[in-house]
Design a protein around this motif. Structure first.
Motif, PDB file in Angstrom:
ATOM      1  N   HIS A 162       0.837  -1.204   0.000  1.00  0.00           N
ATOM      2  CA  HIS A 162       0.000   0.000   0.000  1.00  0.00           C
ATOM      3  C   HIS A 162       0.872   1.254   0.000  1.00  0.00           C
ATOM      4  CE1 HIS A 162      -3.271   2.719   0.880  1.00  0.00           C
ATOM      5  NE2 HIS A 162      -2.589   3.174   1.920  1.00  0.00           N
ATOM      6  N   PHE A 163       1.921   1.255   0.819  1.00  0.00           N
ATOM      7  CA  PHE A 163       2.789   2.427   0.902  1.00  0.00           C
ATOM      8  C   PHE A 163       3.568   2.638  -0.396  1.00  0.00           C
ATOM      9  CE2 PHE A 163       6.507   4.829   2.568  1.00  0.00           C
ATOM     10  CZ  PHE A 163       5.802   5.944   2.985  1.00  0.00           C
ATOM     11  N   LEU A 164       4.019   1.569  -1.034  1.00  0.00           N
ATOM     12  CA  LEU A 164       4.726   1.712  -2.314  1.00  0.00           C
ATOM     13  C   LEU A 164       3.797   2.238  -3.398  1.00  0.00           C
ATOM     14  CD1 LEU A 164       7.052  -1.419  -2.392  1.00  0.00           C
ATOM     15  CD2 LEU A 164       7.686   0.977  -2.062  1.00  0.00           C
ATOM     16  N   ARG A 165       2.532   1.802  -3.394  1.00  0.00           N
ATOM     17  CA  ARG A 165       1.559   2.352  -4.339  1.00  0.00           C
ATOM     18  C   ARG A 165       1.307   3.830  -4.046  1.00  0.00           C
ATOM     19  NH1 ARG A 165      -0.973  -2.734  -4.034  1.00  0.00           N
ATOM     20  NH2 ARG A 165      -2.271  -2.005  -2.312  1.00  0.00           N
ATOM     21  N   PHE A 166       1.259   4.175  -2.770  1.00  0.00           N
ATOM     22  CA  PHE A 166       1.076   5.563  -2.350  1.00  0.00           C
ATOM     23  C   PHE A 166       2.228   6.428  -2.867  1.00  0.00           C
ATOM     24  CE2 PHE A 166       2.022   8.788   0.929  1.00  0.00           C
ATOM     25  CZ  PHE A 166       0.838   9.507   0.907  1.00  0.00           C
ATOM     26  N   LEU A 167       3.467   5.958  -2.681  1.00  0.00           N
ATOM     27  CA  LEU A 167       4.633   6.709  -3.163  1.00  0.00           C
ATOM     28  C   LEU A 167       4.673   6.754  -4.684  1.00  0.00           C
ATOM     29  CD1 LEU A 167       7.501   5.621  -0.753  1.00  0.00           C
ATOM     30  CD2 LEU A 167       6.291   7.794  -0.821  1.00  0.00           C
ATOM     31  N   GLY A 168       4.332   5.653  -5.323  1.00  0.00           N
ATOM     32  CA  GLY A 168       4.322   5.620  -6.784  1.00  0.00           C
ATOM     33  C   GLY A 168       3.320   6.593  -7.376  1.00  0.00           C
TER      34      GLY A 168
ATOM     35  N   VAL B 226       6.166  13.565 -11.888  1.00  0.00           N
ATOM     36  CA  VAL B 226       6.691  13.394 -13.250  1.00  0.00           C
ATOM     37  C   VAL B 226       5.726  14.014 -14.263  1.00  0.00           C
ATOM     38  CG1 VAL B 226       7.280  11.671 -15.007  1.00  0.00           C
ATOM     39  CG2 VAL B 226       8.078  11.386 -12.662  1.00  0.00           C
ATOM     40  N   THR B 227       4.433  13.909 -14.012  1.00  0.00           N
ATOM     41  CA  THR B 227       3.447  14.548 -14.886  1.00  0.00           C
ATOM     42  C   THR B 227       3.595  16.061 -14.858  1.00  0.00           C
ATOM     43  OG1 THR B 227       1.917  12.710 -14.528  1.00  0.00           O
ATOM     44  CG2 THR B 227       0.983  14.769 -15.365  1.00  0.00           C
ATOM     45  N   ALA B 228       3.814  16.613 -13.676  1.00  0.00           N
ATOM     46  CA  ALA B 228       4.029  18.059 -13.567  1.00  0.00           C
ATOM     47  C   ALA B 228       5.298  18.468 -14.305  1.00  0.00           C
ATOM     48  CB  ALA B 228       4.112  18.471 -12.095  1.00  0.00           C
ATOM     49  N   ALA B 229       6.341  17.651 -14.222  1.00  0.00           N
ATOM     50  CA  ALA B 229       7.583  17.946 -14.932  1.00  0.00           C
ATOM     51  C   ALA B 229       7.370  17.919 -16.441  1.00  0.00           C
ATOM     52  CB  ALA B 229       8.664  16.948 -14.535  1.00  0.00           C
TER      53      ALA B 229
ATOM     54  N   ALA C 174      14.444  15.423 -17.388  1.00  0.00           N
ATOM     55  CA  ALA C 174      14.964  14.547 -16.335  1.00  0.00           C
ATOM     56  C   ALA C 174      15.218  15.325 -15.043  1.00  0.00           C
ATOM     57  CB  ALA C 174      16.242  13.861 -16.807  1.00  0.00           C
ATOM     58  N   GLY C 175      15.799  16.493 -15.158  1.00  0.00           N
ATOM     59  CA  GLY C 175      16.048  17.305 -13.970  1.00  0.00           C
ATOM     60  C   GLY C 175      14.760  17.714 -13.279  1.00  0.00           C
ATOM     61  N   LEU C 176      13.770  18.121 -14.063  1.00  0.00           N
ATOM     62  CA  LEU C 176      12.489  18.507 -13.485  1.00  0.00           C
ATOM     63  C   LEU C 176      11.751  17.300 -12.908  1.00  0.00           C
ATOM     64  CD1 LEU C 176      11.205  21.118 -16.099  1.00  0.00           C
ATOM     65  CD2 LEU C 176      12.037  21.563 -13.788  1.00  0.00           C
ATOM     66  N   ALA C 177      11.846  16.152 -13.563  1.00  0.00           N
ATOM     67  CA  ALA C 177      11.169  14.946 -13.074  1.00  0.00           C
ATOM     68  C   ALA C 177      11.755  14.504 -11.739  1.00  0.00           C
ATOM     69  CB  ALA C 177      11.270  13.828 -14.108  1.00  0.00           C
TER      70      ALA C 177
ATOM     71  N   ALA D 155       7.054  15.762  -4.619  1.00  0.00           N
ATOM     72  CA  ALA D 155       5.718  15.191  -4.457  1.00  0.00           C
ATOM     73  C   ALA D 155       5.747  14.018  -3.480  1.00  0.00           C
ATOM     74  CB  ALA D 155       5.161  14.744  -5.808  1.00  0.00           C
ATOM     75  N   MET D 156       6.770  13.174  -3.554  1.00  0.00           N
ATOM     76  CA  MET D 156       6.879  12.065  -2.613  1.00  0.00           C
ATOM     77  C   MET D 156       7.119  12.580  -1.196  1.00  0.00           C
ATOM     78  SD  MET D 156       9.020   9.374  -4.963  1.00  0.00           S
ATOM     79  CE  MET D 156       9.391   8.262  -3.635  1.00  0.00           C
ATOM     80  N   GLY D 157       7.941  13.601  -1.050  1.00  0.00           N
ATOM     81  CA  GLY D 157       8.184  14.191   0.260  1.00  0.00           C
ATOM     82  C   GLY D 157       6.927  14.790   0.858  1.00  0.00           C
ATOM     83  N   ILE D 158       6.147  15.475   0.032  1.00  0.00           N
ATOM     84  CA  ILE D 158       4.880  16.042   0.509  1.00  0.00           C
ATOM     85  C   ILE D 158       3.943  14.919   0.939  1.00  0.00           C
ATOM     86  CG2 ILE D 158       2.792  17.236  -0.250  1.00  0.00           C
ATOM     87  CD1 ILE D 158       4.660  19.027  -1.952  1.00  0.00           C
ATOM     88  N   GLY D 159       3.903  13.851   0.169  1.00  0.00           N
ATOM     89  CA  GLY D 159       3.053  12.718   0.530  1.00  0.00           C
ATOM     90  C   GLY D 159       3.457  12.092   1.847  1.00  0.00           C
TER      91      GLY D 159
END
Length: 85
Positions: free
Chosen positions: A10-16, A23-26, A60-63, A70-74
């Motif tokens: 569940h946590f890996l899906r959450f991070l993914g 990556v979409t924002a990048a 790549a840099g933006l991603a 995004a992962m840190g915020i999550g």
């Protein structure tokens, strides 16, 4: 993901999911930079033989940056206050 406990999956899906949002924002920001030709990026990339490499490096840099943010915020949004200190 065999061998993982259910809460680990569940946590890996959450991070993914958060990584995918970053990556979409990048990708969106890279596309906007090129579409509006800010700093003449599209002009430079389209006139050079290896211009695609610059676009890949920007993405790549933006991603990496947006995905990590995004992962840190999550992760930080899941924190609980335990009443101490």
């Amino acid at each position: 993901m065999a061998g993982l406990l259910p809460h680990e999956k569940h946590f890996l899906r959450f991070l993914g999911g958060h990584l995918a949002l970053g990556v979409t924002a990048a990708a969106a920001l890279t596309g906007l930079l090129l579409y509006f030709d800010l700093f003449s990026l599209w002009t430079l990339a389209s006139t050079q033989r290896e211009g695609w490499l610059g676009i890949v490096m920007i993405f790549a840099g933006l991603a990496i940056t947006f995905g990590s943010a995004a992962m840190g915020i999550g992760i930080m949004s899941r924190a609980r206050y335990d009443g101490e200190g």
